[in-house]
Design an enzyme around this catalytic site. Structure first.
Site, PDB file in Angstrom:
ATOM      1  N   ARG A 122       0.809  -1.215   0.000  1.00  0.00           N
ATOM      2  CA  ARG A 122       0.000   0.000   0.000  1.00  0.00           C
ATOM      3  C   ARG A 122       0.840   1.262   0.000  1.00  0.00           C
ATOM      4  O   ARG A 122       0.289   2.353   0.014  1.00  0.00           O
ATOM      5  CB  ARG A 122      -0.876   0.014   1.252  1.00  0.00           C
ATOM      6  CG  ARG A 122      -2.319  -0.459   1.019  1.00  0.00           C
ATOM      7  CD  ARG A 122      -2.987  -0.548   2.381  1.00  0.00           C
ATOM      8  NE  ARG A 122      -4.389  -0.299   2.351  1.00  0.00           N
ATOM      9  CZ  ARG A 122      -5.323  -1.241   2.411  1.00  0.00           C
ATOM     10  NH1 ARG A 122      -4.993  -2.517   2.431  1.00  0.00           N
ATOM     11  NH2 ARG A 122      -6.592  -0.916   2.443  1.00  0.00           N
ATOM     12  N   ARG A 136     -17.924  -2.669   9.916  1.00  0.00           N
ATOM     13  CA  ARG A 136     -16.572  -2.435  10.421  1.00  0.00           C
ATOM     14  C   ARG A 136     -16.480  -1.023  10.980  1.00  0.00           C
ATOM     15  O   ARG A 136     -17.029  -0.092  10.411  1.00  0.00           O
ATOM     16  CB  ARG A 136     -15.558  -2.581   9.273  1.00  0.00           C
ATOM     17  CG  ARG A 136     -15.028  -3.970   9.113  1.00  0.00           C
ATOM     18  CD  ARG A 136     -14.274  -4.186   7.818  1.00  0.00           C
ATOM     19  NE  ARG A 136     -13.255  -3.172   7.511  1.00  0.00           N
ATOM     20  CZ  ARG A 136     -12.446  -3.253   6.464  1.00  0.00           C
ATOM     21  NH1 ARG A 136     -12.542  -4.262   5.619  1.00  0.00           N
ATOM     22  NH2 ARG A 136     -11.555  -2.317   6.240  1.00  0.00           N
TER      23      ARG A 136
END
Ligand code: ADP
Ligand code: ADP
Ligand code: ZN
Length: 209
Positions: free
Chosen positions: A88, A153
């Site tokens: 990432r 989440r």
């Protein structure tokens, strides 16, 4: 085949990685899943990661690089794997080059407005991690695969979603150039139906379902 799935949060990396891994019989290595498991178990890594994840920031490179390096050394990775959510950052990608040979990078491209809707409507199973969207659940609150409860989440709450998209553009999108230069990048439109996206990925990989 050693494959990377690259794309913003909500692009469908997890959903498609699972399908492609089932079809190719290779493991899906999701760094998000690994970190959430560590948080649930309250390990040292989990405790360290929690404040970053809840704030919509990336966990430090050195933490995640060690986790992936160890995971890729396991036996089941010998016939290939999909990295879902790693690398990432450019330093992560550079580190990865030192311990893995990547064959293909699939970039799942989706516009930001679509992503906000996908992330705020995402529901996940507390037990098996299966992913759904409220628009497809028809009010159902349990997992189709294992019967356990579906939750939202913490980092899919509206206030965190925007910082995650900013982090993507600032820190992860440079990997598109990084892998284009290496001749590995393949862009796939992630804003089409689940089956069409899957077919596009499989034909890009030159694989048969
Ligand atoms: P990522 O792993 O890239 O963050 P997910 O696979 O978890 O993305 O998908 C994010 C949300 O978008 C989930 O709610 C999922 O059900 C939904 N979704 C995934 N792919 C599509 C698609 N092609 N069309 C519509 N919704 C999708
Ligand atoms: P999404 O599916 O929405 O893209 P993930 O489940 O992959 O999200 O990741 C959730 C969070 O875990 C990220 O916002 C980040 O805080 C952390 N994380 C996951 N993978 C990495 C990584 N490779 N580097 C740093 N942080 C990561
Ligand atoms: Zn489940």
């Amino acid at each position: 085949m050693n494959i990377i799935f690259l794309g913003p949060p909500g692009a469908g990396k997890g959903t498609q990685a699972q399908r492609v891994c089932d079809a190719l019989k290779i493991p899906q290595i999701s760094t998000g899943d690994i970190l959430r498991k560590a948080m649930k178990e309250g390990t040292e890594t989990g405790l360290k990661a929690k404040s970053y994840i809840d704030a919509g920031q990336l966990v430090p490179d050195e933490v995640i690089i060690d986790i992936v390096k160890e995971r890729l050394a396991q036996d089941d990775c010998g016939n290939g794997y999909i990295l879902d959510g790693f690398p990432r950052t450019v330093p992560q990608a550079e580190a990865l080059s030192g311990f893995a040979r990547i064959d293909s990078v699939i970039e799942l491209a989706v516009e930001d407005q679509v992503l906000v809707n996908r992330l705020s409507g995402r529901r996940v199973c507390v037990n098996c991690g299966a992913t759904y969207h409220i628009s497809m659940l028809n009010g159902r609150t349990d997992c189709e695969k294992c019967g356990e409860q579906l939750i939202q989440r913490n980092d899919d709450k509206a206030e965190t979603v925007l910082s995650r998209l900013e982090v993507y553009h600032a820190q992860t999108a440079p990997l598109i150039g990084f892998y284009t230069e290496k001749g590995l990048l393949h862009r796939v439109d992630g804003d089409q139906g689940l089956d069409k996206t899957f077919d596009a990925i499989m034909s890009t990989l030159g694989a048969k379902a």
